[in-house]
Design an enzyme around this catalytic site. Sequence first.
Site, PDB file in Angstrom:
ATOM      1  N   SER A  67      31.797  38.285  48.991  1.00  0.00           N
ATOM      2  CA  SER A  67      31.006  39.607  48.946  1.00  0.00           C
ATOM      3  C   SER A  67      29.612  39.478  49.371  1.00  0.00           C
ATOM      4  O   SER A  67      28.699  40.350  49.629  1.00  0.00           O
ATOM      5  CB  SER A  67      31.010  40.102  47.445  1.00  0.00           C
ATOM      6  N   LYS A 141      24.478  39.574  43.643  1.00  0.00           N
ATOM      7  CA  LYS A 141      24.253  40.417  44.720  1.00  0.00           C
ATOM      8  C   LYS A 141      22.683  40.373  45.025  1.00  0.00           C
ATOM      9  O   LYS A 141      22.002  39.723  44.418  1.00  0.00           O
ATOM     10  CB  LYS A 141      24.599  41.681  44.107  1.00  0.00           C
TER      11      LYS A 141
END
Length: 258
Positions: A67, A141
Amino acid sequence: MTDNISAADDSAATLENPTTRRGAHRSEKRGGWIFVRDILVIFVVALLVSFLIKTFLVRSFYIPSGSMKDTLQIDDRILVNELVPNVINLERGDVVVFRDPGGWLPPAAPKPDPGPLAASAEWVLSLVGLASPDSDDHLIKRVIGLPGDRVECCNALGQMTVNGVPLNEPYVLMPPGKDSVSEIKFSVTVPKDSLWVMGDNRYDSADSRYNQDDPGKGFVPIDDVVGRAFVITWPFDRFGWLGNYPETFQGVPESPSK
């Protein structure tokens, strides 16, 4: 002549004295024990220092998914600065590790029993920050919105905007044929003590955008942040520092709520 012979005899007697030999042997054994003791003390102190560093300063994690490509690759190992955010403030663009706010990760599959030897080794390595047995319970993230920020996507050029300012995001991995940094359109205001986070691999990242139906509305409580990732340590050919691209957010004003 007599004095010289007497001196020689005394020297020989001293060298052959059993009591002296036993004393020398005991001294050697004591010296050996002192050496072992010092090694043990050094090891324990080093372990304690490593434990304190791992607990309060730096922690190691590995990357289990794609990701954050191309910034981070699967199986990369990173170090995380745990002084962020309790001592050092978070900034837009920071790559952060955080605990699952609830519902972001699927239920973890049961792990096979590694056995006592492997479990002991992993425990010792985790104390010094070289293993991270709970990495599967965390996510990583990039921070896009701080408390009070208005984060929207996308403008006519396919750009993200924060507080009305479009972002040039060089870290985003764009698939061929795509011209928007997010396939999902949204407009949110980040609540107090929360963050809006997104993966660099926007088309393959279950980040804040995909969790807006959860109780937390896709926002990450700052209290769930473990720290800021600042360096890739493994593999060696990928060793390097992780930046937060201050130029991307340079023109973004402070949120109206600050």
